[in-house]
Each structure stands twice: as C-alpha cells, then as structure tokens.
Design an enzyme around this catalytic site. Structure first.
Site, PDB file in Angstrom:
ATOM      1  N   ASP A   1       0.814  -1.216   0.000  1.00 24.56           N
ATOM      2  CA  ASP A   1       0.000   0.000   0.000  1.00 24.56           C
ATOM      3  C   ASP A   1       0.848   1.267   0.000  1.00 24.56           C
ATOM      4  O   ASP A   1       0.540   2.239  -0.691  1.00 24.56           O
ATOM      5  CB  ASP A   1      -0.920   0.022   1.233  1.00 24.56           C
ATOM      6  CG  ASP A   1      -2.147  -0.865   1.032  1.00 24.56           C
ATOM      7  OD1 ASP A   1      -2.053  -1.819   0.234  1.00 24.56           O
ATOM      8  OD2 ASP A   1      -3.183  -0.598   1.669  1.00 24.56           O
TER       9      ASP A   1
ATOM     10  N   ASN B   1      -3.977  -2.694  -5.331  1.00 25.93           N
ATOM     11  CA  ASN B   1      -5.181  -3.011  -4.551  1.00 25.93           C
ATOM     12  C   ASN B   1      -5.152  -2.227  -3.244  1.00 25.93           C
ATOM     13  O   ASN B   1      -5.618  -2.683  -2.215  1.00 25.93           O
ATOM     14  CB  ASN B   1      -5.242  -4.519  -4.272  1.00 25.93           C
ATOM     15  CG  ASN B   1      -6.621  -4.945  -3.781  1.00 25.93           C
ATOM     16  OD1 ASN B   1      -7.588  -4.195  -3.903  1.00 25.93           O
ATOM     17  ND2 ASN B   1      -6.712  -6.132  -3.214  1.00 25.93           N
TER      18      ASN B   1
ATOM     19  N   ASP C   1      -8.708  -5.641  20.450  1.00 24.56           N
ATOM     20  CA  ASP C   1      -7.614  -6.466  19.925  1.00 24.56           C
ATOM     21  C   ASP C   1      -6.526  -6.689  20.963  1.00 24.56           C
ATOM     22  O   ASP C   1      -6.092  -7.810  21.207  1.00 24.56           O
ATOM     23  CB  ASP C   1      -7.005  -5.813  18.680  1.00 24.56           C
ATOM     24  CG  ASP C   1      -7.931  -5.951  17.482  1.00 24.56           C
ATOM     25  OD1 ASP C   1      -8.977  -6.619  17.614  1.00 24.56           O
ATOM     26  OD2 ASP C   1      -7.619  -5.374  16.427  1.00 24.56           O
TER      27      ASP C   1
ATOM     28  N   GLU D   1     -11.166 -12.680  13.334  1.00 21.02           N
ATOM     29  CA  GLU D   1     -10.531 -13.681  12.463  1.00 21.02           C
ATOM     30  C   GLU D   1     -11.041 -15.083  12.788  1.00 21.02           C
ATOM     31  O   GLU D   1     -11.156 -15.941  11.937  1.00 21.02           O
ATOM     32  CB  GLU D   1      -9.011 -13.625  12.619  1.00 21.02           C
ATOM     33  CG  GLU D   1      -8.316 -12.545  11.805  1.00 21.02           C
ATOM     34  CD  GLU D   1      -8.378 -11.167  12.435  1.00 21.02           C
ATOM     35  OE1 GLU D   1      -9.204 -10.940  13.347  1.00 21.02           O
ATOM     36  OE2 GLU D   1      -7.584 -10.297  11.993  1.00 21.02           O
TER      37      GLU D   1
ATOM     38  N   HIS E   1      -3.465 -14.122  13.648  1.00 25.94           N
ATOM     39  CA  HIS E   1      -2.171 -13.595  14.086  1.00 25.94           C
ATOM     40  C   HIS E   1      -2.109 -13.321  15.578  1.00 25.94           C
ATOM     41  O   HIS E   1      -1.104 -13.571  16.228  1.00 25.94           O
ATOM     42  CB  HIS E   1      -1.841 -12.328  13.287  1.00 25.94           C
ATOM     43  CG  HIS E   1      -2.936 -11.291  13.297  1.00 25.94           C
ATOM     44  ND1 HIS E   1      -2.700  -9.953  13.455  1.00 25.94           N
ATOM     45  CD2 HIS E   1      -4.290 -11.392  13.181  1.00 25.94           C
ATOM     46  CE1 HIS E   1      -3.831  -9.293  13.413  1.00 25.94           C
ATOM     47  NE2 HIS E   1      -4.817 -10.135  13.246  1.00 25.94           N
ATOM     48  N   ARG E   2      -3.213 -12.824  16.127  1.00 32.31           N
ATOM     49  CA  ARG E   2      -3.156 -12.433  17.547  1.00 32.31           C
ATOM     50  C   ARG E   2      -3.120 -13.640  18.480  1.00 32.31           C
ATOM     51  O   ARG E   2      -2.499 -13.595  19.539  1.00 32.31           O
ATOM     52  CB  ARG E   2      -4.322 -11.512  17.893  1.00 32.31           C
ATOM     53  CG  ARG E   2      -4.304 -10.248  17.054  1.00 32.31           C
ATOM     54  CD  ARG E   2      -4.853  -9.030  17.740  1.00 32.31           C
ATOM     55  NE  ARG E   2      -4.765  -7.916  16.806  1.00 32.31           N
ATOM     56  CZ  ARG E   2      -3.660  -7.216  16.581  1.00 32.31           C
ATOM     57  NH1 ARG E   2      -2.554  -7.477  17.265  1.00 32.31           N
ATOM     58  NH2 ARG E   2      -3.646  -6.252  15.694  1.00 32.31           N
TER      59      ARG E   2
ATOM     60  N   LYS F   1       0.037 -11.101   8.988  1.00 29.38           N
ATOM     61  CA  LYS F   1      -1.043 -10.145   8.731  1.00 29.38           C
ATOM     62  C   LYS F   1      -0.680  -8.746   9.230  1.00 29.38           C
ATOM     63  O   LYS F   1      -0.987  -7.751   8.584  1.00 29.38           O
ATOM     64  CB  LYS F   1      -2.318 -10.649   9.404  1.00 29.38           C
ATOM     65  CG  LYS F   1      -3.472  -9.708   9.271  1.00 29.38           C
ATOM     66  CD  LYS F   1      -4.767 -10.439   9.043  1.00 29.38           C
ATOM     67  CE  LYS F   1      -5.812  -9.455   8.541  1.00 29.38           C
ATOM     68  NZ  LYS F   1      -7.124  -9.704   9.066  1.00 29.38           N
TER      69      LYS F   1
END
Ligand code: DC
Length: 663
Positions: free
Chosen positions: A52, A95, A321, A349, A395-396, A423
């Site tokens: 990005d 993207n 999170d 997730e 991931h977490r 991620k």
C-alpha cells in the site's frame, strides 16, 4: 518470517533490550499524502514498507513530489505552493484502498487530467459514495468501467462549497477520511462543512485522521460524529519531521513481555503513551495488572512491577484487539481475571473467546466463558502442561500464546502455523527472540556428525529450515581458519599452532545464506574446494585451534534452536544436545556425490582420486588425539547410502518429534 508448520518455543526466562515495531499502515499512507500536500519538505520516519505504501509513493512521484527513500525514512518535498502537473497522468493503485480513496479526493478537489486504475479486485471495491460526495461539491469525476467502481477519470472541478457536503459514514470511514484530507486544499477563503449521513463506523480511525490533520496545521472542528468543519483559511503546514507510529496492538505483546519476564526491561520504539491509536490504552490495563511503564516521545519502557501480576476485572470494549494479550497475562496473576464487554471477539478472524479458552485450557488453565466475557484463572507452578497451540489463522492468537513460554515450570510451547502473524507483524518471532533470553541448556541443539561428504550439511540445513532453527556448519569454521592462516603466511603445522589459534579466536567470519564472508570478503569458493577441505583437516588436528573455536561454536546456540553439523558436535561441543545423529554413507557413495557436486560447479574431478582423498581425510579425522571423528555414545546412526535426502530429513524429523511430545 517463520514459514514452518510449527514453531517450538523453548522455555523462556528473561527479556531485555529494545524492539522497533513496524509502522502502522493507516498512519503511513495518511502521512505520505499530507506531506505531499504541504509546502516544503517533510521527513517521515519509520514508514511501513508494504504494498500500500509503495503504491502511494509511486503516485506522489508521478505528481512531481520529491520522494527520497532511505530505508524506513522517507523525505517528501510537497506540492504546496507549486503548480500541479497540467499533462494527463495515469495512476496505478494496485489493490491499495488506503491510497486510492484519499488520493482520488485530493486529485478531484485540486483538478487536472488524471486516471486512476488498479488490479481487477480494486475495480470491484465500491467508491460510489465518495464520488457522490465529491460530485456534490463540484468535482468532475467519470467512471471508466462500472458505475460506482474504479477505474476513474478526474477533470477540472467547479467547486461549490457553500452548502454542507454529505458523505455516508456507514460503509467505510475511509470516505470521510478522504474528504477531510482533501478539502483543506479548497478552504482558503471559506469554512467547509461535511455532514455524515448514517451512523459513523470505525470512529477511532477518524480520530487518527483528525489527529494527523492537526499535526499538519488543520484544526478540524468536530460536532459530535455528525458534522465536521474545516475552518476558513486552513492551510497545510509541514511539521518538518514526523514519526509514523507503530501499531499499538502489536506493542501489547512487548508491554506484556516486560511485565512478565525477568530482566532489565523492554524498550519499545515506534509508539508512545501519547499515541493517537485507541489500542494504546492497553498500557493502562497492563499497568493495573502490575506492569511498570514509562514513556517518552515515540517510546515505551516496561519493567516487571507487581509479581505475580494482579488479577483484574476489566471492561475491554475500547481495546478489543490488545485485550487478548491480557488473557495470557492472566495466567501469571495472583487471582482470576475477567475481561468483559468483548462480544466482538466472537466475530473476528476466529471466535477469539472460544480460541483463548480452548488453548489456555491446553496449557492447564481453568477458564470460564460467556457470550461477551471470559474469566481466566492463574496457572500455578507445577501445573503447566506442554501444549501445541492451534492458531486458527489468527495472528493475535499466535502472538499472545508465545508469552506462555515464560512459565515457571519451564515447559516449551508449540505454536502451530507461525506465519499467520504476517497479517500485521511478519517478523514478530524474530523480534521476540531478539529480546527474549533463556539458559543455553534450554535451547535445543540437534547434532549431525559424520565423515566428509556424507551429506550432513544438506541434511542439517534442510532440517533447520523445517524447524526454523539456526544452522552451524562447523567444518566451514575450520576451512576459514585454514584459509586465514595461509593468507597470514602461516604454515598449517604444529609449529604455528599458537598463531593459528589466535587467528581462530578472533575470526571475523560471517554467514549469509550459502555465502561465507571473512572480514567482509567472500571466501565461499576458496574454502569449498577439495584443497580447502584438506587444509581444514590439517588445522583441525591442532588442539589449541580446536579450543579457540569452541566459544564461537557455542555462540550459534540461539533461540529458537540450532542444527549443528561437523565431527564433534555431539561428543565435544554440545554434549548435552537432546538429539545426536551420526550420518554415514559408503566411501563409494560419498565419492560419487562429491564428484557430482564438483562437476555441477564446473570443477574437473576424478572419482578414484576423490575417494582416496576422502579416505585419507577420514583416517586423519578419526585418528587425531583430540575430538576424533566418532559417534557420540547416545548418537543415533543413520546410513544414508541408499536414502534420498527427503527420506533422511524425514527420519531425523521423526526422531526429533518423538522426543518433543506436545499435548
Ligand atoms: O565438514 P567439512 O568437510 O567442511 O570439514 C572440513 C574439515 O574440518 C574436516 O576434514 C575435519 C574438520 N572438522 C573438524 O575437525 N571438526 C568439525 N566439527 C568440523 C570439521
């Protein structure tokens, strides 16, 4: 990044040192665009390097911004006060939603002849609500493909800024962010009103936008979450230099680490207590459980305070999170911890309440759960169990449970599918290992000893790759030592033993993949020759030289583990290694393999003389007085004369797994 099927974390004890966390994606792209809209130069520190941000940088270059990239520091010379390009420009946005939306708005308000395209998937991501809002204020935007989706063409606008500009807030907060960042370009002589239609989602991200705008001199007035006013006379002003904050949720693992692990504390670079990200409030919760935290501009320092940690009951709605990290801290507390108001965990997730409960129970913990809460009871010494933590492609979950490796029972923890951390934090485990400490004896070593050309190097490095372990090619150290000795004008005989040992003790050797560097010079080919092997064999009979290389070899025993190949790995260097393999193959086989290897590298070779050389080298290696080549008493023998390399790797993995039982 660890892309292995699983990663075994040995029992960890302490942690000290500094970690630099990767920059936040949403902050990175906002900062780049704002810097581009300013007059003058802005030095952006700690920019995230991702797809990005690369898209955004390319677009800014096309617009004529100065872009100077030096690692994670990027200097942007803005367009403010300068003419924007008059010629037609086509932008490729890949993207990258965080680049496409705000750039579209800025280009449309400024005007020109611009086309914005992306990958096919980008052309399926809606942008109609933003285009509607921009058209409302007089921007000229056409759809080049499907109505409501990129690609777009942008022309010269006729701006009408007298009435409030409506924008939908319930689809993506990025539309509002895009308008907030673009409209100051048009607010020279009048205030501009933006009105949110529908309930605004993702408010913390709008807070980030407002905060960054303020740093760039734009003081947006916020009236609830309904109306935003950009005051008349607003003008972008470069802050001179700005740090992109690290992701605050990523910081939670290292804040917890500092609270749990013994040591001199953890310093986190990249984010401080004054962070503009909501999740930074995790630090208050961690402090309540006992962490001692200090902070300055863009840094945090954490030390163990209360120990054991204190069990707490907390509403975690504002830090959903990062709060997962509290669930693992709770295992080290003096009483139960209840995390409330976390219904959103169920729809992330994975069902994170269920995942945290199931995996904590595997470690031995007692856990209760409800629709929107979880209670975790501490795990006393003596009760921890070896567990293989399933990570649900979340991931977490993976990052949280790595903290279980600090348990007092010193049981290791297996993390399945460790690459899921990519991620948000591809190098999470590398960062953890760079600060975590443990006794050397906890760090597993697999020794693979054997005669020359038995295939130990290939076997050891393949197994190392499968386990994510470090690799030591001890033969290379003897080869490099011999090379250095010859370069220094020494003989390889006993007469020069002391001098060679002195060289070996200070050997400036460095491994980079297959390459071996000596004092920065690539000596790979020189030491890999047959002569190089013979020379190594000669210096390796000298006791003082062997002694001088011991420390260097031990220094390869680093987290999370080591594969070591050589002659005396199992007998002398790592006598307590939990797995020792003695690899053999017939002399005929070895000569043939060596022959193939040399031919493939373009060397000429003769099988018979190779075999004679091998046998001479074996004889010397086996008959020397110190550390002669022989299997360790507890070594498992593997004759791979008729095995493929895959079959040999498989055999070693089976042996290793049978010694590493995880529940
Ligand atoms: O594994 P290799 O062929 O690269 O080793 C070169 C020489 O180094 C070998 O003939 C003996 C010596 N060596 C040793 O004595 N001890 C080791 N651990 C590794 C190699």
């Amino acid at each position: 990044m660890f892309s292995t099927a699983f990663l075994d974390l040995p029992a960890l004890q302490g942690a000290s040192g500094t970690v630099t966390l990767p920059g936040s994606k949403s902050i990175s792209n906002r900062v780049l665009l704002l810097s581009a809209l300013c007059e003058g130069t802005t030095v952006v520190h700690d920019l995230l390097d991702s797809d990005d941000t690369r898209v955004m940088l390319a677009a800014l270059r096309q617009l004529g911004c100065g872009v100077d990239v030096a690692g994670t520091t990027v200097t942007i010379t803005g367009l403010g006060g300068r003419a924007w390009p008059a010629e037609a420009i086509e932008f490729f946005m890949g993207n990258a939603g965080t680049a496409m939306r705000p750039l579209t708005a800025a280009l449309a308000v400024q005007g020109g002849d611009f086309t914005l395209k992306g990958v096919p998937r980008m052309h399926e991501r809606p942008i109609g609500d933003l285009v509607d809002a921009l058209r409302e204020l007089g921007c000229a935007i056409d759809y080049l493909g499907n109505e409501g989706y990129p690609p777009l063409r942008v022309r010269q606008p006729t701006l009408r800024l007298d009435k409030p500009i409506p924008v939908r807030g319930d689809v993506s907060s990025q539309f509002l962010t895009a308008l907030l960042m673009a409209l100051p370009l048009a607010a020279q002589d009048r205030a501009i009103n933006i009105e949110v239609v529908g309930e605004l989602i993702s408010k913390p991200y709008i807070e980030i936008t407002l905060n960054l705008l303020a740093r760039y001199g734009i003081a947006v007035e916020r009236h609830g979450w309904k109306r935003f006013v950009i005051p008349a006379g607003s003008r972008y002003q470069s802050p001179g230099s700005i740090h992109v904050e690290a992701d605050a949720s990523s910081a939670s693992y290292f804040i917890a680490l500092g609270a749990i692990a013994q040591g001199d504390g953890i310093r986190i670079h990249g984010v401080g207590a004054d962070s503009i990200q909501g999740d930074i409030r995790f630090m208050d919760a961690a402090a309540q459980m006992g962490a001692k935290i200090t902070s300055g501009p863009n840094w945090l320092e954490i030390q163990r305070g209360a120990w054991p940690l204190k069990g707490v009951t907390l509403d975690c709605n504002h830090i959903p999170d990062a709060a997962m990290t509290l669930a693992v801290m709770a295992l080290y507390a003096d009483g139960p911890t209840t995390l409330r108001n976390i219904a959103s965990w169920r729809v992330k997730e994975t069902d994170r309440i269920a995942a945290m409960a199931i995996e904590s129970r595997k470690l031995g913990a007692t856990v209760e759960e409800g629709p929107d809460w979880i209670t975790i009871h501490p795990l006393p010494t003596g009760k921890w169990q070896r567990a293989s933590i399933h990570t649900y492609d979340d991931h977490r979950v993976a990052m949280c449970f790595s903290l279980a490796a600090f348990n007092a029972d010193q049981v290791p923890v297996r993390i399945e599918d460790p690459k899921c951390v990519a991620k948000t934090f591809p190098d999470y485990f590398e960062a953890l290992f760079s600060v975590a400490t443990t006794e050397a004896t906890h760090i597993p070593v697999i020794c693979i000893d054997g005669p020359t050309a038995s295939g130990k190097g290939t076997l050891a490095s393949r197994v190392a790759t499968q386990l994510g372990y470090h690799y030591l090619d001890s033969g290379a150290l003897y080869r490099v030592t011999a090379h250095a000795a010859l370069q220094a004008g020494l003989t390889l005989e006993a007469a020069d033993e002391r001098k060679i040992a002195d060289l070996a003790r200070q050997l400036p050797v460095h491994f980079e993949g297959e390459q071996v560097l000596l004092g920065g010079m690539d000596v790979t080919d020189a030491i890999r020759s047959e002569q190089g092997g013979m020379n190594a064999s000669k210096v390796s009979v000298l006791p003082a030289v062997r002694e001088a290389l011991v420390q260097l070899q031990h220094s390869f025993r680093r987290l999370p583990g080591l594969l070591a190949d050589g002659r005396d790995m199992g007998t002398v260097i790592f006598p307590n290694a939990p797995l020792k393999v003695f690899l053999t193959a017939s002399a005929a086989q070895r000569a043939e393999r060596r022959h193939k290897q040399l031919i493939s590298k373009g060397f000429s070779a003769n099988i018979d003389s190779l075999r004679a050389d091998l046998e001479a080298r074996d004889a010397r290696d086996m008959s020397r007085s110190v550390a002669p080549l022989k299997p360790a008493q507890d070594a498992l023998q593997l004759d791979n004369s008729s095995l493929t390399i895959e079959a040999s790797v498989e055999q070693v993995m089976v042996w290793w797994q049978s010694r590493q039982v995880f529940g």
